[in-house]
Design a protein around this motif. Structure first.
Motif, mmCIF file in Angstrom:
data_model
loop_
_atom_site.group_PDB
_atom_site.id
_atom_site.type_symbol
_atom_site.label_atom_id
_atom_site.label_comp_id
_atom_site.label_asym_id
_atom_site.label_seq_id
_atom_site.Cartn_x
_atom_site.Cartn_y
_atom_site.Cartn_z
ATOM 1 N N MET A 111 0.809 -1.217 0.000
ATOM 2 C CA MET A 111 0.000 0.000 0.000
ATOM 3 C C MET A 111 0.841 1.264 0.000
ATOM 4 N N GLY A 112 2.134 1.132 0.350
ATOM 5 C CA GLY A 112 2.974 2.320 0.497
ATOM 6 C C GLY A 112 2.661 3.090 1.759
ATOM 7 N N TRP A 113 2.187 2.387 2.799
ATOM 8 C CA TRP A 113 1.815 3.011 4.069
ATOM 9 C C TRP A 113 2.927 2.811 5.100
ATOM 10 N N ARG A 114 3.155 3.827 5.917
ATOM 11 C CA ARG A 114 4.049 3.673 7.066
ATOM 12 C C ARG A 114 3.355 2.786 8.094
ATOM 13 N N ILE A 115 3.951 1.656 8.400
ATOM 14 C CA ILE A 115 3.253 0.704 9.263
ATOM 15 C C ILE A 115 3.071 1.243 10.675
ATOM 16 N N GLU A 116 3.969 2.148 11.120
ATOM 17 C CA GLU A 116 3.808 2.699 12.466
ATOM 18 C C GLU A 116 2.635 3.673 12.552
ATOM 19 N N GLU A 117 2.076 4.060 11.413
ATOM 20 C CA GLU A 117 0.937 4.969 11.406
ATOM 21 C C GLU A 117 -0.379 4.252 11.080
ATOM 22 N N VAL A 118 -0.330 2.925 11.032
ATOM 23 C CA VAL A 118 -1.485 2.127 10.625
ATOM 24 C C VAL A 118 -1.919 1.238 11.787
ATOM 25 N N LEU A 119 -3.226 1.072 11.980
ATOM 26 C CA LEU A 119 -3.753 0.122 12.961
ATOM 27 C C LEU A 119 -3.777 -1.266 12.346
ATOM 28 N N CYS A 120 -3.213 -2.244 13.026
ATOM 29 C CA CYS A 120 -3.152 -3.625 12.536
ATOM 30 C C CYS A 120 -3.988 -4.511 13.452
ATOM 31 N N LEU A 121 -5.053 -5.097 12.911
ATOM 32 C CA LEU A 121 -5.988 -5.881 13.713
ATOM 33 C C LEU A 121 -6.167 -7.273 13.123
ATOM 34 N N GLY A 122 -6.220 -8.268 13.984
ATOM 35 C CA GLY A 122 -6.517 -9.630 13.568
ATOM 36 C C GLY A 122 -8.003 -9.895 13.702
ATOM 37 N N LEU A 123 -8.744 -9.797 12.604
ATOM 38 C CA LEU A 123 -10.188 -10.027 12.623
ATOM 39 C C LEU A 123 -10.545 -11.378 12.027
ATOM 40 N N HIS A 124 -9.548 -12.249 11.869
ATOM 41 C CA HIS A 124 -9.835 -13.587 11.345
ATOM 42 C C HIS A 124 -10.559 -14.438 12.388
ATOM 43 N N ALA A 125 -10.425 -14.069 13.660
ATOM 44 C CA ALA A 125 -11.107 -14.826 14.724
ATOM 45 C C ALA A 125 -11.677 -13.879 15.764
ATOM 46 N N ALA A 126 -12.091 -12.693 15.332
ATOM 47 C CA ALA A 126 -12.656 -11.686 16.240
ATOM 48 C C ALA A 126 -13.772 -10.951 15.513
ATOM 49 N N PRO A 127 -14.745 -10.405 16.247
ATOM 50 C CA PRO A 127 -15.873 -9.721 15.607
ATOM 51 C C PRO A 127 -15.461 -8.382 15.002
ATOM 52 N N PHE A 128 -16.224 -7.968 13.984
ATOM 53 C CA PHE A 128 -15.950 -6.691 13.322
ATOM 54 C C PHE A 128 -16.075 -5.508 14.281
ATOM 55 N N THR A 129 -16.832 -5.678 15.375
ATOM 56 C CA THR A 129 -17.007 -4.576 16.316
ATOM 57 C C THR A 129 -15.697 -4.148 16.974
ATOM 58 N N ARG A 130 -14.643 -4.943 16.860
ATOM 59 C CA ARG A 130 -13.339 -4.496 17.377
ATOM 60 C C ARG A 130 -12.886 -3.218 16.682
ATOM 61 N N LEU A 131 -13.475 -2.932 15.518
ATOM 62 C CA LEU A 131 -13.156 -1.696 14.802
ATOM 63 C C LEU A 131 -13.871 -0.475 15.387
ATOM 64 N N THR A 132 -14.945 -0.705 16.127
ATOM 65 C CA THR A 132 -15.778 0.404 16.597
ATOM 66 C C THR A 132 -14.989 1.466 17.368
ATOM 67 N N PRO A 133 -14.129 1.092 18.326
ATOM 68 C CA PRO A 133 -13.429 2.139 19.082
ATOM 69 C C PRO A 133 -12.386 2.907 18.284
ATOM 70 N N VAL A 134 -11.949 2.376 17.131
ATOM 71 C CA VAL A 134 -10.797 2.977 16.448
ATOM 72 C C VAL A 134 -11.143 3.648 15.128
ATOM 73 N N LEU A 135 -12.302 3.340 14.551
ATOM 74 C CA LEU A 135 -12.620 3.905 13.243
ATOM 75 C C LEU A 135 -12.985 5.388 13.348
ATOM 76 N N ALA A 136 -12.448 6.172 12.442
ATOM 77 C CA ALA A 136 -12.785 7.588 12.298
ATOM 78 C C ALA A 136 -12.319 8.005 10.914
ATOM 79 N N LYS A 137 -12.863 9.079 10.427
ATOM 80 C CA LYS A 137 -12.517 9.541 9.079
ATOM 81 C C LYS A 137 -11.014 9.755 8.975
#
Length: 297
Positions: A111-137
């Motif tokens: 992606m050409g993204w700085r990994i230290e500026e990106v949130l990395c989440l394992g959602l292969h065995a967790a609900p999508f709601t784990r994104l709720t606290p961190v998502l913002a525009k």
């Protein structure tokens, strides 16, 4: 270090071609090789291979203590992999690890993204709601998913949360001959035939996301009228002063709103919500799940 009986090997989609000499030597010397069926095929271990049990359990590996054993895991075995589970049951002299680039590292590079500026989440065995606290525009997220069908499921969830305009990049089988990268949006996802393993890159757009200050709007919570109202909740959270790793005992928790905000306020904060009424205990569970905190409350 004593002679370890277990070697934990990070394996990429390029299989044996991508293994450095130390990993290859350990794999060749192993009497037994554990891994997912895909990894066992990539490494061509033949009848030495042992597929992980379902549900996942490290007991079969531990039972082979004293023999030369190798474990294959995707990329870095200590990032959403088997490495942490095994290390927790072993002494440092029992094992050695040869990691490879994680899927998050490969995805960030693609992606050409700085990994230290990106949130990395394992959602292969967790609900999508784990994104709720961190998502913002404007937030960028890399997440692993269980399979290709989960891409459409997550896109529908994002759209339902107001993040339909979010740009999605589907990254399949990174680092190997099957690698493919395609773009879409959450509201307009039109990608099929998605190969496993898959990483989804999200550039969030649309909704504003949760505010980070204490005292969330009351209507974000399920409740029957028994809820600590927003101004009092803000003062209460200020007095409780949640910090990373702290634990709250919330007696007479009602809707669980204090527990929810306590856990939202600090990474790793947890809560025990105590409620006498069964219907309100169910409400607490609902609110914990709504905010992606059922693993911490």
């Amino acid at each position: 270090m004593a002679d370890p009986w277990l070697t934990i090997i990070g394996l990429g989609e390029d299989g044996l071609n991508g293994l450095p000499p130390a990993s290859r030597a350990a794999l060749d010397a192993a009497e037994i090789v554990f891994g997912a069926p895909r990894h066992l095929d990539l490494a061509d271990v033949g009848d030495r291979g042992r597929a992980w049990p379902v549900p996942f359990d490290i007991a079969p590996v531990l039972a082979e203590r004293g023999r030369k054993v190798a474990v294959l895991a995707s990329g870095n075995p200590f990032w959403h992999g088997a490495g942490g589970s095994l290390a927790g049951q072993l002494s440092p002299d029992d094992y050695i690890t040869h990691p490879a680039p994680s899927c998050f590292s490969l995805a960030a590079a693609a992606m050409g993204w700085r990994i230290e500026e990106v949130l990395c989440l394992g959602l292969h065995a967790a609900p999508f709601t784990r994104l709720t606290p961190v998502l913002a525009k404007g937030v960028r997220v890399l997440c692993t998913l269980r399979d290709g069908a989960a891409v459409g499921d997550l896109a529908a969830w994002l759209t339902g949360q107001g993040f339909g305009p979010s740009r999605l990049t589907v990254l399949e089988a990174l680092g190997g001959p099957r690698q493919r990268i395609r773009e879409t949006t959450a509201a307009g996802v039109d990608i099929g035939d998605i190969a496993h393993p898959v990483v989804l890159a999200i550039e969030a757009d649309g909704a504003a996301g949760l505010p980070r200050a204490s005292g969330l709007p009351d209507d974000l919570f399920t409740h029957d009228g028994q809820i600590t109202k927003r101004p009092v909740r803000a003062l209460t959270l200020s007095a409780l002063a949640p910090r990373p790793g702290t634990h709250l005992w919330d007696f007479g928790a009602g809707s669980g709103s204090i527990s929810v905000e306590f856990c939202l306020a600090a990474p790793g904060a947890t809560a025990s919500a105590i409620e006498a009424r069964a219907d309100r205990a169910a409400t607490i569970r609902d609110n914990a799940a709504r905010f992606g905190l059922e693993h911490r409350i």
